[in-house]
Structures are given as C-alpha cells and as structure tokens.
Motif scaffolding. Sequence first.
Motif, PDB file in Angstrom:
ATOM      1  N   ARG A 616       0.844  -1.207   0.000  1.00 58.03           N
ATOM      2  CA  ARG A 616       0.000   0.000   0.000  1.00 58.03           C
ATOM      3  C   ARG A 616       0.875   1.251   0.000  1.00 58.03           C
ATOM      4  O   ARG A 616       0.610   2.197  -0.751  1.00 58.03           O
ATOM      5  N   HIS A 617       1.943   1.260   0.816  1.00 59.19           N
ATOM      6  CA  HIS A 617       2.881   2.386   0.806  1.00 59.19           C
ATOM      7  C   HIS A 617       3.414   2.610  -0.607  1.00 59.19           C
ATOM      8  O   HIS A 617       3.484   3.742  -1.093  1.00 59.19           O
ATOM      9  N   SER A 618       3.789   1.516  -1.262  1.00 60.02           N
ATOM     10  CA  SER A 618       4.406   1.601  -2.587  1.00 60.02           C
ATOM     11  C   SER A 618       3.427   2.132  -3.616  1.00 60.02           C
ATOM     12  O   SER A 618       3.775   2.959  -4.465  1.00 60.02           O
ATOM     13  N   GLY A 619       2.176   1.640  -3.558  1.00 59.18           N
ATOM     14  CA  GLY A 619       1.161   2.109  -4.488  1.00 59.18           C
ATOM     15  C   GLY A 619       0.853   3.583  -4.297  1.00 59.18           C
ATOM     16  O   GLY A 619       0.619   4.316  -5.271  1.00 59.18           O
ATOM     17  N   ILE A 620       0.841   4.033  -3.046  1.00 55.38           N
ATOM     18  CA  ILE A 620       0.575   5.450  -2.771  1.00 55.38           C
ATOM     19  C   ILE A 620       1.721   6.320  -3.290  1.00 55.38           C
ATOM     20  O   ILE A 620       1.496   7.406  -3.844  1.00 55.38           O
ATOM     21  N   TYR A 621       2.951   5.839  -3.121  1.00 54.81           N
ATOM     22  CA  TYR A 621       4.099   6.576  -3.669  1.00 54.81           C
ATOM     23  C   TYR A 621       3.979   6.685  -5.187  1.00 54.81           C
ATOM     24  O   TYR A 621       4.204   7.755  -5.773  1.00 54.81           O
ATOM     25  N   LEU A 622       3.603   5.583  -5.858  1.00 56.74           N
ATOM     26  CA  LEU A 622       3.405   5.607  -7.306  1.00 56.74           C
ATOM     27  C   LEU A 622       2.283   6.575  -7.679  1.00 56.74           C
ATOM     28  O   LEU A 622       2.420   7.373  -8.626  1.00 56.74           O
ATOM     29  N   PHE A 623       1.193   6.536  -6.941  1.00 60.89           N
ATOM     30  CA  PHE A 623       0.050   7.415  -7.217  1.00 60.89           C
ATOM     31  C   PHE A 623       0.457   8.884  -7.068  1.00 60.89           C
ATOM     32  O   PHE A 623       0.067   9.740  -7.868  1.00 60.89           O
ATOM     33  N   MET A 624       1.259   9.186  -6.045  1.00 56.53           N
ATOM     34  CA  MET A 624       1.724  10.555  -5.841  1.00 56.53           C
ATOM     35  C   MET A 624       2.597  10.991  -7.011  1.00 56.53           C
ATOM     36  O   MET A 624       2.497  12.130  -7.494  1.00 56.53           O
ATOM     37  N   GLN A 625       3.458  10.102  -7.478  1.00 55.33           N
ATOM     38  CA  GLN A 625       4.291  10.421  -8.643  1.00 55.33           C
ATOM     39  C   GLN A 625       3.421  10.720  -9.859  1.00 55.33           C
ATOM     40  O   GLN A 625       3.680  11.672 -10.611  1.00 55.33           O
ATOM     41  N   GLN A 626       2.396   9.917 -10.057  1.00 56.09           N
ATOM     42  CA  GLN A 626       1.516  10.139 -11.206  1.00 56.09           C
ATOM     43  C   GLN A 626       0.771  11.466 -11.070  1.00 56.09           C
ATOM     44  O   GLN A 626       0.594  12.193 -12.053  1.00 56.09           O
ATOM     45  N   ALA A 627       0.331  11.783  -9.849  1.00 61.66           N
ATOM     46  CA  ALA A 627      -0.376  13.047  -9.627  1.00 61.66           C
ATOM     47  C   ALA A 627       0.534  14.238  -9.911  1.00 61.66           C
ATOM     48  O   ALA A 627       0.110  15.237 -10.503  1.00 61.66           O
ATOM     49  N   LEU A 628       1.798  14.143  -9.513  1.00 69.37           N
ATOM     50  CA  LEU A 628       2.740  15.234  -9.751  1.00 69.37           C
ATOM     51  C   LEU A 628       3.011  15.408 -11.249  1.00 69.37           C
ATOM     52  O   LEU A 628       3.142  16.535 -11.740  1.00 69.37           O
ATOM     53  N   HIS A 629       3.088  14.296 -11.958  1.00 73.02           N
ATOM     54  CA  HIS A 629       3.300  14.401 -13.407  1.00 73.02           C
ATOM     55  C   HIS A 629       2.065  14.961 -14.093  1.00 73.02           C
ATOM     56  O   HIS A 629       2.187  15.654 -15.131  1.00 73.02           O
ATOM     57  N   LEU A 630       0.889  14.700 -13.552  1.00 69.84           N
ATOM     58  CA  LEU A 630      -0.320  15.319 -14.079  1.00 69.84           C
ATOM     59  C   LEU A 630      -0.262  16.832 -13.894  1.00 69.84           C
ATOM     60  O   LEU A 630      -0.572  17.595 -14.817  1.00 69.84           O
ATOM     61  N   ALA A 631       0.146  17.269 -12.706  1.00 72.49           N
ATOM     62  CA  ALA A 631       0.126  18.695 -12.380  1.00 72.49           C
ATOM     63  C   ALA A 631       1.249  19.462 -13.071  1.00 72.49           C
ATOM     64  O   ALA A 631       1.038  20.577 -13.558  1.00 72.49           O
ATOM     65  N   TYR A 632       2.447  18.877 -13.125  1.00 74.96           N
ATOM     66  CA  TYR A 632       3.610  19.611 -13.629  1.00 74.96           C
ATOM     67  C   TYR A 632       3.896  19.343 -15.109  1.00 74.96           C
ATOM     68  O   TYR A 632       4.697  20.059 -15.713  1.00 74.96           O
ATOM     69  N   GLU A 633       3.285  18.291 -15.659  1.00 72.78           N
ATOM     70  CA  GLU A 633       3.470  17.945 -17.070  1.00 72.78           C
ATOM     71  C   GLU A 633       4.949  17.819 -17.435  1.00 72.78           C
ATOM     72  O   GLU A 633       5.431  18.384 -18.417  1.00 72.78           O
ATOM     73  N   ILE A 634       5.648  17.060 -16.637  1.00 78.19           N
ATOM     74  CA  ILE A 634       7.079  16.823 -16.855  1.00 78.19           C
ATOM     75  C   ILE A 634       7.252  15.422 -17.434  1.00 78.19           C
ATOM     76  O   ILE A 634       6.547  14.481 -17.045  1.00 78.19           O
ATOM     77  N   SER A 635       8.207  15.270 -18.321  1.00 77.33           N
ATOM     78  CA  SER A 635       8.513  13.951 -18.874  1.00 77.33           C
ATOM     79  C   SER A 635       9.081  13.057 -17.778  1.00 77.33           C
ATOM     80  O   SER A 635       9.901  13.498 -16.970  1.00 77.33           O
ATOM     81  N   LEU A 696       4.497   8.702   2.521  1.00 76.37           N
ATOM     82  CA  LEU A 696       5.427   9.313   1.565  1.00 76.37           C
ATOM     83  C   LEU A 696       6.750   9.567   2.277  1.00 76.37           C
ATOM     84  O   LEU A 696       6.898  10.540   3.000  1.00 76.37           O
ATOM     85  N   HIS A 697       7.688   8.696   2.075  1.00 73.24           N
ATOM     86  CA  HIS A 697       8.894   8.653   2.899  1.00 73.24           C
ATOM     87  C   HIS A 697      10.020   9.478   2.288  1.00 73.24           C
ATOM     88  O   HIS A 697      10.352   9.340   1.116  1.00 73.24           O
ATOM     89  N   GLY A 698      10.609  10.339   3.146  1.00 74.58           N
ATOM     90  CA  GLY A 698      11.629  11.249   2.650  1.00 74.58           C
ATOM     91  C   GLY A 698      10.984  12.332   1.795  1.00 74.58           C
ATOM     92  O   GLY A 698       9.761  12.417   1.652  1.00 74.58           O
ATOM     93  N   ILE A 699      11.828  13.176   1.205  1.00 72.38           N
ATOM     94  CA  ILE A 699      11.317  14.244   0.345  1.00 72.38           C
ATOM     95  C   ILE A 699      12.192  14.408  -0.897  1.00 72.38           C
ATOM     96  O   ILE A 699      11.957  15.270  -1.738  1.00 72.38           O
ATOM     97  N   ASP A 700      13.202  13.547  -1.060  1.00 72.39           N
ATOM     98  CA  ASP A 700      14.129  13.657  -2.186  1.00 72.39           C
ATOM     99  C   ASP A 700      13.423  13.492  -3.534  1.00 72.39           C
ATOM    100  O   ASP A 700      13.805  14.101  -4.533  1.00 72.39           O
ATOM    101  N   TRP A 701      12.367  12.673  -3.580  1.00 63.96           N
ATOM    102  CA  TRP A 701      11.646  12.404  -4.823  1.00 63.96           C
ATOM    103  C   TRP A 701      10.883  13.633  -5.333  1.00 63.96           C
ATOM    104  O   TRP A 701      10.487  13.678  -6.498  1.00 63.96           O
ATOM    105  N   LEU A 702      10.670  14.619  -4.464  1.00 62.20           N
ATOM    106  CA  LEU A 702       9.898  15.801  -4.848  1.00 62.20           C
ATOM    107  C   LEU A 702      10.774  16.870  -5.524  1.00 62.20           C
ATOM    108  O   LEU A 702      10.246  17.784  -6.168  1.00 62.20           O
ATOM    109  N   TYR A 703      12.095  16.759  -5.402  1.00 58.70           N
ATOM    110  CA  TYR A 703      12.996  17.816  -5.874  1.00 58.70           C
ATOM    111  C   TYR A 703      12.810  18.169  -7.353  1.00 58.70           C
ATOM    112  O   TYR A 703      12.770  19.355  -7.698  1.00 58.70           O
ATOM    113  N   PRO A 704      12.686  17.206  -8.277  1.00 63.23           N
ATOM    114  CA  PRO A 704      12.548  17.589  -9.695  1.00 63.23           C
ATOM    115  C   PRO A 704      11.297  18.411  -9.972  1.00 63.23           C
ATOM    116  O   PRO A 704      11.209  19.048 -11.028  1.00 63.23           O
TER     117      PRO A 704
END
Length: 985
Positions: A616-635, A696-704
Amino acid sequence: MSNRFNGLIPADIIHFYQRGGGTCAEEEELLWVIDHWPDSMMPASEQSAYQREVTSDEINYLRKIIKTIPTGRQKKLRNALNDLLCYLSDALHWQVPPEVVNQLKDKDLQWFDQLNQFSHQAGILQDGYESIRTQYIKVRPAVSSEFTALVIGLEVAPLSIEYLAHVLNEPSSIKQEGTSLYLDITHLAKKSKLQQKQHFTRYHLPLFVYRVLQDYYATTFANDKHSTLDHKNKKVTASQLVRKLNLYTPVTPFSLPELNAQKWHLRLQSVWLYRDNIVPSFLKDIRDPERHVAFNKPIIKTKEKHLALTAIYQKDWNENWFEGLSSKAKVNRWPHKTLRKTSLNSSQKAALAPEWNPHNILPAMLFHYKADLIKYGGVIKETLSDDTINAYTNIEQVFEDNPLPYEKTLDSDALHLWAHTVYDSLSNEGHQKYVHYLFRFMSHHPLTENLDISEFDPPTSPPSVDPNYLTLAELDEVINALLTQDTGEMMQRLFCAVACIIGYFAMLRRGEVLRLRIQDIFCYSTDKQQFHFDIRETTEGSTKNKSARMVHVVIPEEYACLVRMVIDIKQSASVNEPLIGFADEKMHSRQLHYLLPITRAIKAVAGEDVRFHHLRHSGIYLFMQQALHLAYEISPNETTDESYLPRLLSPSAIAKRFHYWVKTKHFSQYNDNLLLSEICQQIGHKYYSTTRWSYLHGIDWLYPFYRYGFGERQQREFNHNELKYLLRLSPTSNDLSRQLSLINTDYRDKMPSQKQQDAILLTEVTLKNWLFKASQKSTLSIPAVQDLPPTDSYDIARNDLASIWLSSCASCPSGHFLNDLLKQVRLGELNWKMFSLIWQRSGKHTYQPLTKKQKTALSLLPAFVLDSNNQAEFPLHIILACNSKNAQLITRVFRTHQWHWLSLDFELVCNRKTNIQRQETLLKEQFMIKGETYRSITQSTGNSHLIITFKLKLNTKNKAKSQPSLDRGIYQHLHQFLTNFQSLQ
C-alpha cells in the motif's frame, strides 16, 4: 488535566515552533491551558487513553474558563490555546473540529502574508547569492559556515536556522548510494519513550551543494577524527549562525538588514516561493524535516534471497488447528529462556526453533524475537549484552493469563483486542516498554504483521511510522516468485500474485484485499489495463475509517492479464464471492494461503523490515508520482530512472488514471489543492498529513518538481568554471575539454570554436556517472527481469506472466486431478462453484497428486468404463472380481482425501453356484466404508463380479444447481484422467 495530556511538555511545543521558524505562546500560558484541559467529553464507550481527538465541547469549555479571567491575560491564553491546537494537529496528528481546521488555514494565511512581506528581500538575496556563487567557483576561497548555510538554504530546501546549523555540524549528513547523492537530516524533536531510534528524513543533494559541503567538512573537521571534544568545539550553534549571516549579508552584494532566526527562515522560504513558484503545501513540507521520515534500503544477498523464496509456500501450521480449536490454553514452556548466544548460529536456529502451538504462539514468538536480538542486535547497537537481551525478552509472566491462540493472529480485530488487553493491564513502565518492543517485532513477523503498533503510541508524541516501500522491479520479482515456486498449488500461486498486484496498484490494506468481492472490481472494455475497485463494507468487515471509496487504477498489461484471468476463471461464481480464494473459503484460510506467502516473498526480495502493508505504501508513492506528473506535465525521463516506472508516468497512463476525475478538462483549470484532496480520497485518508507522514517517505523524490530545471535528470546549462569545480579540476586546469569529450558525445563532435562559444548542456546524472564511475556497480541484488527489453507503453506486456503461470502449471507433477480439472474451468466447461466444491472435498490445501503406489495400483485394475448413453446419471464404473487383491487396489487409489468428493456404489453380481454370503462379507469388510451401501444380484450363468459406480458426492445445501452436462463433463474428464495413467504403465 486530561490524562491524555500526560507527558505533554510546553517546552517541547515551543521548541517545535522554533525549529519551524515560527513564534509561539509563552511556557506559562501553555502550561495553564494544559492543566485546565477537561477530561474527554466523548461517550465512555468511545474513550481511550490513546485517543488523538479533540472535541468542540472541550474547546468551548476551556474558552468559557478563559473568559472568566479578569485581566488582559485572556488574549495570551487564547493564543496559547490556538498554538496548542495547531501543535496537536500539525505535529501529533490529532483530529480536530472543523473550526480548528479553519484556524489552521488562518495561520497559513498569516504565514503566507509574512512571506509576501519578504518578497523584495528574497529577490535581493537570490541575486546576491548568484553573484557570490559565481565568485566562489572562480576563486575557490575558504568555505565559511554562513556561505554553506546559504547554499543549503537556497539550493536544497529553505530549512530553519536550527536545522541549517545541525547539517553544518554533521558530516554524516551526506549519503551516497551508487551515483545518487542525498542529504540525510536527523529529526531534532525529542524521541518518545517507546521510540528506539531517532527518525531522519532525506533530501536530494545537488552536485554543487555536495562539493561545497565536502569542502566545508574537510576544512572544519579535518583533524577531528579521533577527538570528540575538538569536533564539539568546532560546531556552530543556531545563534552563532544567525550572527554570522547578519555580518555576511548587510554588505555588497546583498545589503540586507539584520534579522532574527525566525525571520531569516521566512526570508529563505520567500525565495523559494517567488523564484520557483512552489505550491504552499509543498513549501511547508520541504521547510520542515519533521514532516516526513525516510529509511535506508538494506543490501540483499542473492543466495539468501533465493533460499528464502523457495520456502514462501511452506506450511508451519496444521490445517486441523482451525477445526473446533479449544479456547482453553495449554501450559506452555518458554523455550527462549534456555537460548544463549553460544547455542545459536544461523545454521542452528531452524533446528532449535519450537513449532507453533495452536493454543499459544507466544513461546515460539519470544524464541524468534530473542534469536533475532542475538543475531542482529538492536536498532541502535549491533551487538547487545546478555543482560539487555534478557531484559527485553524475560517478559513471559505478562502473558501467563493472556495466551495468543494461532487463530487470533489471523483475525485483525481479535489480535488488536488481545494486544490492548495485555498492554492496558500493565502498570509498570518498564514492562510497557519491553512489551511494546515485542509488539514492534510482531508487526514485522509474517504471522502477526497486521498488528498496528501505532495504536499504542502515547497521544503526546507523533504516531509511529513504518517507512518502507518496494520498487516496481522488486514487485516484479516478488510476483515472478509467487507464480513460479513449485511448492505452491496452481490456484494458490495465481491468487497470491493477483492479491499482491491489487494491494500494490489499488493501494489497499490487507483486509480490503481479502474482502474484495467479484462485484467490487470492474475492468474497462475499452482499455483492459484500466480498473476501478469499489472498497466498501462487506459481511466480512468494513474499511478502517468505516467509509466506502472508489479507487481508479491503471495496471501494466503483464499484471493486468493475471487480474483478468482470475475474473474470467470465476465468471460463473456468485458476485458476492471474494475475488481471492475458492468459493466459501474462510478468511483465516485465505490469509494463511494467499497473504502469508506474499509477505515471505516481499521479505526475501526487499528485506525483513518490509511487510504486506508496504504494498500500500508503494502504491501510494506511485500514485503521488503520477499526480505530480499530471500537475507539472514533466517527462518521466526528467524525474526518475527507476526500472519499469517511466511507462506508468507517461502522458497516456496519466490521462487514463485521472480521466475519471479531470475528464475532458485540462488540469490547469483545477485548484492545485484539489489534487491533494483527491489523492486522500482515493487512498481513504481524511487528511493529507496522514498520507505525508505515514506513506510518503523522505522528500528527495519531490525535488525535480519543486526545483524544476535543476533535477539531476533535467538538462541545463553549465559554464566552464562550474564544471571545473564539479569535476574537481583546478580553476586553471586545461583538462576540462578532454573530460567533457569523454562525458558527452555531442560536445566531442563539435568544432573547437563551437566548444568555446556554445552553451554546455548536461544533466547532473551524466556528471555523477563520470565522477563516481568506479562505484557504479551496486552491491544490491538486481532481479534478472530488469534485463528485459524496455517498453514505454503500459498496455504492452514487458513480461508474459500469464504464460509463466500456465507453463509452471504444465510442469506440475503428473497425477494432479484438480490441475487437470482447472483446464475445464478456464475453457468454461465446468463452473467455478462445482470446481470449488470438488476442491473442498479433496482436502482443500492439503491436496496431493497421485503417488507412485496409486499409479501402480491403477495399472493393475481393469479398465474404467464410461457409458455412451448421455442420459445415464452416473456413467462411470469399473467391473472387477470381488477379491482381496482388488479391494487393496481400490483402497490404495480411492480411499484418500483427494477423492472424498466421490462416493462408491457397489453392485455384487454372483453366480448361483458362488457362496454369496462369503462374497458379501468380503465386500463389506474390505471394499466398503461406513455409510456406503450395496446391492446383490444372483445370476444363473457367467462369472461373479463386482460393479463399482462412481458418483459425485456434491449434493450439499451450498451446491449451486449444476447442469447434467457439467456433471457428465466431470465424469468424462475423470475417465480420461484415470485411463491415461492405466495406459502409461
């Protein structure tokens, strides 16, 4: 004072606000509010010492008392009350009434208004920093603490002065894993009594900041390796750092006024707000390290991993334990008492370990706990003394009156009720601490991993967090192992794999996976990788927050095909039947046979600290990544290099996943904050703070995203001086061009004039690969599946897992009738209910294929006959002599669990000259079993013989109405199955 506030210290509240750069009421006023807080006004049935909730009645009661204060102290006390409520909500994750939530919003508005006041200074600070950064790279002066603090505060995150000083004083803050660089920051908040190790978080560390920190640590602590006192003397305090910054910035190129620590923090945050347009919610996250917790992934040894994977389907329980188990606990010895360091090594543990007792699993659990303490040590110390180990484990007297039966470990509610009964009965703090340590161990043990120890955290400290997740590559390895380990049954392997897939991609809790019914899952006909799951209360239980939710997911084809396969196999089943498991299979059986193997596989692949819930932790991390790519439209190529992940972050996958929400609109038409609300809605959380803290563990994944253009995989311009500094070349070095030609082929192919004039476009990943090329080989085990050809599309399978499962089924031992019968189910020739009934009558999970002796006995029997008359009710029979030899052969083949779904009907045909009485006696004593009947017929001519007719013994009240054609199909398949073995001999 309410007993829930025991241990709540005003100084801790003040320190929390100071670390965040904010202001707070004075200690005296905070103490007054705490002392006057009323006992819980909730109904007695809902009260708990561990409750994290404030009601409106309690707040109103306190406000009335404050109004009676006849002086201006009223205002101070009201401010103290508001600060306390914000602290409870923000730091301790208490639930607060809506009016308090509005106060929090007001506090955010005040904070945002303060940032606006520093907007002009923020621009000056950024421009001045760029100037001194350029000068530093060119001249390379001695690096100072104030310059280093600015580098961190403006290029990593706007940390408070206290945390900036903390990083400057800790050379161990730099973390390198392969070519990845991180800044690990230990939380400064006081550790709770039950917390064994201080939390830390992780930020992305840009290459320039890494070089500056290295230079700073090298010059400041160069000669302190063997002197703790020297190191301590060279540490800079927060107040010293403020003074240094205030001496550094009033002059050119800054010319800024002096500020205190709190306003310095606001100034730094203002830079990030206006320079990077960072969302306020994320700005709060990156400014405060205590809003998230990181973890270190362990090194997994390949040999040990493969050995552990071979045992994922091993049964260390007895199936009969759950049939009429007595609630009375038997007297148990405590084998851990005799366990010593000298008597245990890795090869001896398995031999010494006691078996699980159905009446009480605690003796074996304490043994495994002590064995792990001996082998691995504690959370902090690698080796524990005998006295410490004994203190941790000699707590068996606590459980004498509260045994834990095996069946309770499989029922989440019963397990937690038992744990609360034990814990609440303890009045000794030492016992509470050691029992809590044992509970923490149990929460990571495959048998009791659904124990949520956060329920035992005192409400005056942040809730426990168990940070971990699996990468998609690790998930793939787990699923491959679940499908291919030949010790698992065919359907067990498929159910395990699908439960794992759904738990990951749908972000479900273990109970939600088990309770998911066929009617609760929908696969879109237009896109077979797109699903939605209806998570709601069923007859087997409800969701954690008692609320229903609809989860929308996109699953890669190699996994989606397995989910669809289970749906297709069970297309004739009742829609109320759980998706995972056979018809009418009990929940405890589904937990043991489908979730336990998943936990074991996860631990083998990702480490002992990882458990089913981390899917569940892993799926939520993936979902957060997808949400960020939706919002920021980054490759996705600009944000991650994780195997398998980019195709799930592609525009097409993102569009599919969020179509249910944005529909035909563009995300820019939505309020940014709605995205976080929608994430919580899909996950089943009320507040984003719960998601951020626990999942959502750590914050390094949010930097880009929050520092777009400077992520390690995002291409940007570098000048010659900067590259010389980053590549550890001297300012006057002439080697830069040679190294760049080796690093970048585009640069190598340019003309000399172009090399001098054109901008140098690179990514930090490229530079780090060159810098750390000697250490690029990771010591972590990498699954071979990563060598598969990559694909950018989620709807193209990169690995045909369905074929892997089918081929592994084909390689199952011959003589497995259920496996053969499953083919009929998949072809639609046999309904699922009938198949499940046969499975239940065949020994369920104890089913075994035909043994060598059974196959030999079959070869010695006459041929089985299938009537050609399609109207015959029982078309399968065998004709043989009624003698002891044939009786032994029939007994050997058919009197086993695997054929309990068949009944045998006997018709004895005797020649009139044969002693019929002797034949009947032999029939009753050697052929028949209790409950079976026979008929006798006398004939004048022909040999005496026995006709045995095989009947389906499935006429139960639970049986679905079956069609005669389906029954005949079973007879035909059984005839073919038996005949094949007769012809093979």
